[in-house]
Every structure is written in C-alpha cells, then in structure tokens.
Design an enzyme around this catalytic site. Sequence first.
Site, short mmCIF file in Angstrom:
data_model
loop_
_atom_site.label_atom_id
_atom_site.label_comp_id
_atom_site.label_asym_id
_atom_site.label_seq_id
_atom_site.Cartn_x
_atom_site.Cartn_y
_atom_site.Cartn_z
N SER A 1 0.85 -1.19 0.00
CA SER A 1 0.00 0.00 0.00
C SER A 1 0.88 1.24 0.00
O SER A 1 1.99 1.22 0.54
CB SER A 1 -0.86 0.02 1.27
OG SER A 1 -1.55 1.26 1.37
N TYR B 1 -1.32 -0.57 10.23
CA TYR B 1 -1.48 -1.09 8.86
C TYR B 1 -0.34 -0.59 7.96
O TYR B 1 0.23 -1.37 7.18
CB TYR B 1 -2.84 -0.64 8.34
CG TYR B 1 -3.12 -0.88 6.88
CD1 TYR B 1 -3.55 -2.13 6.41
CD2 TYR B 1 -3.00 0.16 5.94
CE1 TYR B 1 -3.83 -2.34 5.07
CE2 TYR B 1 -3.28 -0.04 4.60
CZ TYR B 1 -3.70 -1.30 4.17
OH TYR B 1 -3.99 -1.50 2.84
#
Length: 248
Positions: free
Chosen positions: A143, A157
């Site tokens: 990501s 995350y």
Amino acid sequence: MIKTVLVTGGSRGIGAATAIMAAARGYQVAISFHSNAAAAEAVLQQIRQAGGKAIAVQGDVGVEADVLQMFKAVDEQFGPLHALVNNAGMLEKQMRLDQMDVARWQRVFNANVIGSFLCAREAVLRMSTRHGGQGGVIVNLSSAAARIGSPNEFIDYAAAKGAVDSMTLGLSKEVATEGIRVNAVRPGLIYTDIHTSAGEPGRVDRAKEGVPMKRGGTAEEVAEAVLWLMSEQSSYVTGTLLDVTGGR
Ligand code: NAP
C-alpha cells in the site's frame, strides 16, 4: 499449458477484479476467502459463466494450517502453481497510535504480514527450481500507506505494509536465480469495501482532493498492474514496488 494463479482474498475488491481479469486472460484461478462465502461464490459464477475455470478455498491467511490446506487444495485440483497474488489484507478502525492496543497490532500484522509470508513460503517451495519447480511469479499487495505512514488513521497497517515491502525486496533477491520474480503493487485510494472496515465508507471521496489526479482508483486499475507483473511482458522486473496511486 494453462497457467494457475492463486489470488488470496480473491472474493472481493482488488482480489476479485484480479481473479476475474486473470481468468479472462487464460489463467485457471484459485481464490481464497476468509468468511464471506457468498462473495466468493459470485466471483466463481462470473468466471465460469465467461467460460473460465475457478475454485474457491476458505481460510485465514494468518493461520498456518489454513494456508497449508489452501495450497494443498490448489495442488490437488489445479496442479503446478505459476503465480501467487498475496492480496488478502485488512485494516481496523481509524485511530491514533496512542489509542491502540497490542491485540490490534497482532491482528493486523497476522493478516497482512504473517499471511503474506506463509503464502510466499508455500509458493516458493512449489515454484523454485531449487525445489524442482518450474519458476513463477509472486505479486504482493502492499500500500502507499507504507511510505505515507497513515497518521491518525492506521499506523499499524502502514507499518505492516512496510514489512511487506521489505519482504518483497529480500525475497526477490533470494529467488532471483530460481525462476521466480517477486514484486509488490502499492495501491493508493481505491474504491473497495476496505474503507468501511476503517469506519469511513466514503473515505476515498473525502480524501481524493489530495490525489494529484483528483480521483480515486478502481480495483480494475490495480488489477491491470498485477496482471502485468504476472505476465511475460514484465520478464526483467523483480524487486519493484509499483505505485498505483494517481500520483499520490
Ligand atoms: P477488501 O475489499 O476489504 O477485500 C479483502 C479481501 O481479503 C476479501 O476477499 C477478504 O475475504 C480477504 N481477507 C481479509 N482478511 C483475510 C484473512 N485474514 N485471511 C484470508 N482472507 C482475508 O480489500 P481491498 O481493498 O480489495 O484490498 C486488497 C488488498 O489491497 C489488501 O492487501 C489491501 O491492504 C490492499 N490495499 C487496498 C487499498 C484500497 O484503497 N482499497 C489501498 C492500498 C492497499 P472475506 O470477504 O471472506 O472477508
């Protein structure tokens, strides 16, 4: 020879788009899912109605026994694996780091990091020429969070995706002469249900003004990058972190 791809978390979002696109381009497709069997079934239906071949396997990628069982099902039903898309991933409600507990970090690292490691290990054991395999490709879904850090939302995350990036770099070098290419795709703000898990279903539209292209991306736009990295067209590309972010 028909190539086999395993797309973890291939039942929804980016994974589903990747699975459907791979089937349309001639791969036989195994998808894994965690709990939403109906979503997995819908992807299988769509692939089969278009004349493709697909199976679905339930399991938590963060649980070793589930991953072993998942790969066994693919071995038995499809034979040699050509590509692994390490797509299964999750995040939790937006909050500051000073509000987070250890259990949350463990859940997030388990699904995103341990899951990617376990699947990568099983794929290497099957694909590497060192182990008698025919070679193959691994594409990890990281990501843009890995380099942005996601303050006030999900630093856990972002850190997990940072670990996925490091694993991608290291593993790509480790297996470079064993017929396996390893790359990561780092999506930016993509329209999927993952933002609902974060507690903000409209997150992409709220944040899109911060994207140089001033829009969110689609799951299909990410899938195109994954499919390219899976293909022979990217035969000299390994150890690359490919941003699909509209410039963000
Ligand atoms: P999504 O729509 O929430 O779908 C997640 C998929 O992963 C589902 O198929 C889900 O299965 C599966 N999954 C989740 N946890 C799992 C676990 N522990 N074991 C097995 N399967 C599990 O997510 P997405 O937005 O498509 O994201 C796909 C990947 O791209 C993730 O790695 C995510 O971190 C990354 N990414 C997404 C964005 C974005 O903006 N959407 C941006 C950057 C990176 P069930 O349906 O059964 O739960």
